[in-house]
Write an enzyme that holds these catalytic residues in place. Structure first.
Site, PDB file in Angstrom:
ATOM      1  N   CYS A  44      -4.648   2.420  -3.757  1.00 40.77           N
ATOM      2  CA  CYS A  44      -5.058   1.466  -2.723  1.00 40.77           C
ATOM      3  C   CYS A  44      -6.239   2.079  -1.969  1.00 40.77           C
ATOM      4  O   CYS A  44      -6.300   3.297  -1.789  1.00 40.77           O
ATOM      5  CB  CYS A  44      -3.882   1.206  -1.790  1.00 40.77           C
ATOM      6  SG  CYS A  44      -4.341   0.226  -0.351  1.00 40.77           S
ATOM      7  N   CYS A  88       0.870  -1.178   0.000  1.00 42.24           N
ATOM      8  CA  CYS A  88       0.000   0.000   0.000  1.00 42.24           C
ATOM      9  C   CYS A  88       0.905   1.225   0.000  1.00 42.24           C
ATOM     10  O   CYS A  88       1.733   1.377   0.904  1.00 42.24           O
ATOM     11  CB  CYS A  88      -0.868  -0.037   1.258  1.00 42.24           C
ATOM     12  SG  CYS A  88      -1.501   1.582   1.714  1.00 42.24           S
ATOM     13  N   ASN A 148      10.304   0.621  -9.056  1.00 46.28           N
ATOM     14  CA  ASN A 148      10.178   0.105 -10.427  1.00 46.28           C
ATOM     15  C   ASN A 148       8.745   0.324 -10.892  1.00 46.28           C
ATOM     16  O   ASN A 148       7.799  -0.077 -10.208  1.00 46.28           O
ATOM     17  CB  ASN A 148      10.479  -1.401 -10.490  1.00 46.28           C
ATOM     18  CG  ASN A 148      10.502  -1.919 -11.922  1.00 46.28           C
ATOM     19  OD1 ASN A 148      11.300  -1.463 -12.732  1.00 46.28           O
ATOM     20  ND2 ASN A 148       9.605  -2.827 -12.249  1.00 46.28           N
ATOM     21  N   GLU A 149       8.589   0.982 -12.003  1.00 48.24           N
ATOM     22  CA  GLU A 149       7.267   1.192 -12.596  1.00 48.24           C
ATOM     23  C   GLU A 149       6.206   1.480 -11.535  1.00 48.24           C
ATOM     24  O   GLU A 149       5.258   0.709 -11.339  1.00 48.24           O
ATOM     25  CB  GLU A 149       6.865  -0.011 -13.442  1.00 48.24           C
ATOM     26  CG  GLU A 149       7.660  -0.102 -14.732  1.00 48.24           C
ATOM     27  CD  GLU A 149       7.001  -1.000 -15.776  1.00 48.24           C
ATOM     28  OE1 GLU A 149       6.148  -1.822 -15.406  1.00 48.24           O
ATOM     29  OE2 GLU A 149       7.354  -0.862 -16.956  1.00 48.24           O
ATOM     30  N   PHE A 196       8.815 -16.915 -20.389  1.00 52.14           N
ATOM     31  CA  PHE A 196       8.566 -16.848 -21.836  1.00 52.14           C
ATOM     32  C   PHE A 196       8.698 -15.428 -22.391  1.00 52.14           C
ATOM     33  O   PHE A 196       8.357 -15.172 -23.537  1.00 52.14           O
ATOM     34  CB  PHE A 196       7.195 -17.440 -22.174  1.00 52.14           C
ATOM     35  CG  PHE A 196       7.146 -18.924 -21.902  1.00 52.14           C
ATOM     36  CD1 PHE A 196       7.994 -19.793 -22.588  1.00 52.14           C
ATOM     37  CD2 PHE A 196       6.308 -19.450 -20.943  1.00 52.14           C
ATOM     38  CE1 PHE A 196       7.988 -21.155 -22.329  1.00 52.14           C
ATOM     39  CE2 PHE A 196       6.283 -20.808 -20.674  1.00 52.14           C
ATOM     40  CZ  PHE A 196       7.131 -21.668 -21.368  1.00 52.14           C
ATOM     41  N   HIS A 197       9.146 -14.490 -21.541  1.00 49.18           N
ATOM     42  CA  HIS A 197       9.432 -13.131 -22.020  1.00 49.18           C
ATOM     43  C   HIS A 197      10.817 -13.170 -22.659  1.00 49.18           C
ATOM     44  O   HIS A 197      11.754 -13.716 -22.083  1.00 49.18           O
ATOM     45  CB  HIS A 197       9.421 -12.178 -20.830  1.00 49.18           C
ATOM     46  CG  HIS A 197       9.372 -10.729 -21.198  1.00 49.18           C
ATOM     47  ND1 HIS A 197      10.413 -10.092 -21.837  1.00 49.18           N
ATOM     48  CD2 HIS A 197       8.418  -9.798 -21.023  1.00 49.18           C
ATOM     49  CE1 HIS A 197      10.094  -8.826 -22.024  1.00 49.18           C
ATOM     50  NE2 HIS A 197       8.878  -8.616 -21.545  1.00 49.18           N
ATOM     51  N   GLU A 257       8.011 -14.900 -15.875  1.00 51.00           N
ATOM     52  CA  GLU A 257       8.472 -14.244 -17.104  1.00 51.00           C
ATOM     53  C   GLU A 257       9.433 -15.107 -17.918  1.00 51.00           C
ATOM     54  O   GLU A 257      10.218 -14.584 -18.713  1.00 51.00           O
ATOM     55  CB  GLU A 257       9.076 -12.877 -16.751  1.00 51.00           C
ATOM     56  CG  GLU A 257       7.974 -11.954 -16.248  1.00 51.00           C
ATOM     57  CD  GLU A 257       8.425 -10.555 -15.925  1.00 51.00           C
ATOM     58  OE1 GLU A 257       7.651  -9.615 -16.167  1.00 51.00           O
ATOM     59  OE2 GLU A 257       9.542 -10.401 -15.402  1.00 51.00           O
ATOM     60  N   TRP A 298       2.917 -11.146 -21.653  1.00 44.96           N
ATOM     61  CA  TRP A 298       1.750 -10.751 -20.866  1.00 44.96           C
ATOM     62  C   TRP A 298       0.542 -10.308 -21.687  1.00 44.96           C
ATOM     63  O   TRP A 298      -0.447  -9.864 -21.132  1.00 44.96           O
ATOM     64  CB  TRP A 298       2.126  -9.668 -19.844  1.00 44.96           C
ATOM     65  CG  TRP A 298       3.096  -8.626 -20.329  1.00 44.96           C
ATOM     66  CD1 TRP A 298       4.437  -8.617 -20.108  1.00 44.96           C
ATOM     67  CD2 TRP A 298       2.813  -7.446 -21.112  1.00 44.96           C
ATOM     68  NE1 TRP A 298       5.021  -7.510 -20.695  1.00 44.96           N
ATOM     69  CE2 TRP A 298       4.046  -6.778 -21.312  1.00 44.96           C
ATOM     70  CE3 TRP A 298       1.651  -6.891 -21.651  1.00 44.96           C
ATOM     71  CZ2 TRP A 298       4.148  -5.591 -22.028  1.00 44.96           C
ATOM     72  CZ3 TRP A 298       1.745  -5.702 -22.359  1.00 44.96           C
ATOM     73  CH2 TRP A 298       2.983  -5.073 -22.544  1.00 44.96           C
ATOM     74  N   GLU A 349      13.421   0.141 -20.545  1.00 41.85           N
ATOM     75  CA  GLU A 349      12.999  -1.236 -20.836  1.00 41.85           C
ATOM     76  C   GLU A 349      12.275  -1.266 -22.169  1.00 41.85           C
ATOM     77  O   GLU A 349      11.474  -0.371 -22.475  1.00 41.85           O
ATOM     78  CB  GLU A 349      12.000  -1.757 -19.799  1.00 41.85           C
ATOM     79  CG  GLU A 349      12.543  -2.059 -18.438  1.00 41.85           C
ATOM     80  CD  GLU A 349      11.451  -2.633 -17.530  1.00 41.85           C
ATOM     81  OE1 GLU A 349      10.474  -3.227 -18.039  1.00 41.85           O
ATOM     82  OE2 GLU A 349      11.564  -2.458 -16.315  1.00 41.85           O
TER      83      GLU A 349
HETATM   84  C1  GAL Z   1       7.820  -4.236 -16.891  1.00 39.90           C
HETATM   85  C2  GAL Z   1       8.584  -4.488 -15.609  1.00 39.90           C
HETATM   86  C3  GAL Z   1       9.656  -5.538 -15.764  1.00 39.90           C
HETATM   87  C4  GAL Z   1       9.130  -6.715 -16.543  1.00 39.90           C
HETATM   88  C5  GAL Z   1       8.614  -6.238 -17.867  1.00 39.90           C
HETATM   89  C6  GAL Z   1       8.102  -7.356 -18.747  1.00 39.90           C
HETATM   90  O1  GAL Z   1       6.544  -3.790 -16.608  1.00 39.90           O
HETATM   91  O2  GAL Z   1       9.163  -3.302 -15.127  1.00 39.90           O
HETATM   92  O3  GAL Z   1      10.108  -5.941 -14.479  1.00 39.90           O
HETATM   93  O4  GAL Z   1       8.132  -7.333 -15.812  1.00 39.90           O
HETATM   94  O5  GAL Z   1       7.558  -5.350 -17.653  1.00 39.90           O
HETATM   95  O6  GAL Z   1       7.591  -6.858 -19.955  1.00 39.90           O
END
Ligand code: GAL
Length: 678
Positions: free
Chosen positions: A165, A122, A156-157, A367-368, A365, A325, A317
């Site tokens: 929340c 939160c 992060n993001e 398969f990313h 992740e 996803w 990124e």
């Molecule tokens: C972002 C995130 C990363 C990873 C990535 C995958 O949202 O910051 O840690 O999850 O997506 O696409």
């Protein structure tokens, strides 16, 4: 000071930053040695490290163990790779929730979000914040002087999974935020129009977050909750930043903003956040299956550049190939990764980084895609990663160069974004991002560069200002836009603008009251169209439109197009009004893409706006970056499937291939050139 910190970073990296998220804690130590070898082979200069490291370095409360990252940072230093070092607070270890379940976030419907994924905190929780700040102190003390440390990666993001929340802790914090904003409860009652539906509050203590209610929660309450939630996350960021500033005043700080087009993209007021960073960072995940992917990406990049008034930013990124996803995750075909990376550079990126360095073996992740796929170095993706590293290193002078200021500005405002997408509107399915895209894409296709600016920006340097659906606007912003036109500017404003004030209350005096004089018209009634319906437009501009129409009464404006069909047949649809020394176009409907293109071409003609380069072949785009010394680099991008020859206005050479100057350049399919005058 921010400038000095960034100057040092640029000097240290010396070229476009290249690398990715590095998660060595997922691998045994012998793999790290191989990582260092491959990073050198790929020309990697910087990696983001430790983002999900909290459970590794603090396996039990207050029992810190930095062995893993001590070794990893030394490996990086030996390999001459800089660290964009995370504060490690993005995802708390399981013990925090086990000991303090009240740190877990809660949705509007009361569902608690449990550990097992990530970002399960939160934002208002003092317990989470205390633990986070203590961790940052440990990390900063441990690594503040480490030779590999180049840049701090805070969190992060923010807001990616938990943008808001609704728990009791958040409710209490919301009340404090409201007390600070309104002073007394009657001011809040007035702002929130609580005379409606028996919502009057006798005290701040009665106010709740806009939790799931029997019907539409109060819109002003929802709007303030969006503002509050952005501020709460910003407070988390600032608490960490304060620690870092104390310990390492010379090291710049950033955080990576979430992709603009996915739903959480609107959760933070980025114009409020950006001044708190030394450099804006962005994560971009265009969908390779989307034919509009490159346009959408460009809009995101221009927005990032606009957040700090045209400064370069970092692409922190992107996916080397597929993500994991979406329902269907298409890989990037050969050449696309390089082309889209250079596109980011053309739009102002000073770093090209990926998620992630080495593809995970387990976890959500696996398969990313990654720079080093499961298949290792003998793979298409790694070969392309190596080639891209080489080509980015070939144009070091680009670092710190500034994208040339555009002639066109598009106005964006987060309060408006939140308010525009509230429920109980004449036409609810509309998303502001789609509206933005509908205005941006025709300019992009015409080869025209755009800046993204807030409505209060100094607009005087722009030839054309485009205002998509500025539903919420205050008097100062409205006056700024009107003064721009009065002073000689050209404006194109779309429907349902100038409707409410900052508290989502109607500006009385006939829609759109703050813009009536400027536009020379009055809107008497909104007339959204049934799904699947369209209307024909005739006049100086012909075409089709859908979704929205308005009953417009002229008060000085001229008609550019009228509705030819439907209930409003014969009435104005698109107008033009001379105001002061300038011209204001108004679009009272949603023209289809080709009609929008012709309308924007007309506005461009009025404003004398040219494309970046004339005579570019289909699907070839150009952007210019200028060094502080005045050298202009033109980056050409061929998004098309065939080789093309591009005529140049004067002889130039391609910085990527060390050839002689020429007055034309050949671009392979998905090819790139970085041209500089000889
Ligand atoms: C972002 C995130 C990363 C990873 C990535 C995958 O949202 O910051 O840690 O999850 O997506 O696409």
């Amino acid at each position: 000071m921010s400038d000095e910190r960034m100057e040092r970073l640029r000097e240290r990296i010396g070229r476009i930053g290249y690398g990715g998220d590095y998660n060595p804690e997922q691998w045994p130590e012998d793999v790290w040695t191989d990582d260092a070898r491959l990073m050198r082979a790929a020309g990697v200069s910087m990696v983001s490290v430790g983002i999900f490291g909290w459970a590794v370095v603090e396996p039990k409360p207050r029992a810190f163990d930095f062995t893993v990252f001590d070794k990893v940072l030394d490996v990086l230093a030996d390999a001459d790779v800089s660290a964009c070092l995370a504060t490690m607070t993005a995802s708390p270890p399981p013990w925090l929730a086990a000991r303090h379940p009240e740190t877990l976030p809660t949705r509007a419907d009361g569902t608690r979000l449990w550990p097992g994924g990530r970002q399960h905190y939160c934002p208002s929780s003092p317990i989470y914040r205390d633990h986070a700040v203590r961790l940052v102190e440990e990390v900063a003390n441990r690594y503040g002087d480490h030779p590999s440390l180049a840049l701090w990666h805070i969190g992060n993001e923010y807001g990616c999974h938990v943008a808001a929340c609704y728990c009791d802790v958040s409710a209490a914090s919301f009340r404090d935020w409201l007390r600070a904003r309104y002073g007394d409860v009657e001011t809040l009652n007035d702002a929130w129009s609580t005379a409606f539906w028996s919502q009057h509050y006798a005290s701040f203590d009665e106010v709740q977050p806009p939790r799931t209610a029997p019907t539409f929660p109060n819109p002003a309450q929802q709007l303030d909750y969006a503002r509050f939630s952005s501020d709460e996350l910003l407070d988390c960021f600032r608490a960490e930043k304060e620690v870092l500033r104390r310990r390492t005043p010379d090291v710049p700080v950033t955080t990576n903003f979430v992709p603009f087009f996915e739903p959480p993209g609107k959760s933070l007021d980025l114009f409020a956040w950006a001044p708190q960073l030394d450099v804006v960072s962005y994560d971009s995940y265009p969908n390779p299956h989307d034919p509009e992917a490159a346009v959408r990406a460009a809009l995101g990049y221009d927005t990032m550049r606009g957040l700090r008034d045209g400064e370069p930013w970092l692409l922190l990124e992107q996916a080397p190939s597929a993500v994991n996803w979406r329902p269907v995750n298409g890989p990037k075909p050969p050449g696309v990764m390089s082309l889209w990376s250079w596109q980011a550079v053309a739009h102002g990126a000073d770093a090209v980084m990926f998620f992630q360095w080495r593809q995970s073996r387990g976890g959500a992740e696996k398969f990313h895609s990654a720079m080093v796929p499961h298949g290792g170095e003998d793979t298409r993706v790694f070969r392309e990663v190596r080639e891209l590293g080489q080509s980015l290193a070939a144009a070091p002078a680009l670092v710190g160069s500034i994208p040339r200021r555009a002639d066109v500005a598009i106005v964006l405002d987060w309060s408006n974004w939140w308010a525009f997408e509230l429920d109980s509107h004449p036409c609810s399915p509309e998303r502001l991002i789609d509206v933005l895209h509908a205005h941006y894409a025709p300019l992009y296709d015409a080869g025209v560069a755009c800046d993204i600016v807030p409505p209060t920006a100094d607009l005087s340097a722009y030839r054309l200002v485009v205002v998509p659906n500025l539903y919420l606007v205050d008097q100062a912003a409205a006056a700024n836009i009107a003064a721009y036109v009065e002073g000689g500017g050209t404006l194109l404003m779309s429907c349902f603008s100038g409707i409410v004030d900052g508290s989502d209350r109607i500006h009385l005096g006939g829609y759109p009251a703050p813009f009536r004089q400027l536009l020379g018209l009055r809107v008497e009634e909104f007339w959204p169209l049934a799904e699947g319906d369209s209307v024909r437009l005739v006049g100086d501009l012909t075409g089709d439109a859908a979704t929205w129409s308005e009953d417009i009464r002229l008060e000085g404006a001229d008609v550019v197009a009228s509705f030819a069909t439907g209930e409003l047949a014969g009435g104005p649809a698109v107008t033009q009004h001379e105001f002061g020394r300038g011209t204001a176009y108004y679009v009272g409907t949603r023209p289809d893409p080709s009609t929008m293109r012709r309308l924007l071409d007309r506005a461009r003609l009025t404003a004398e706006v040219d494309p970046v380069l004339p005579e570019l072949p289909e699907q070839v785009y150009a952007r210019v970056r200028e060094t502080p010394g005045g050298v202009a680099y033109t980056i050409l991008l061929n998004h098309g499937p065939t080789e093309v020859s591009v005529p140049l206005p004067s002889p130039m050479r391609d910085a990527l291939i060390d050839g002689p100057p020429s007055d034309a350049v050949r671009l392979a399919p998905r090819g790139v050139a970085v041209l500089v005058a000889d």
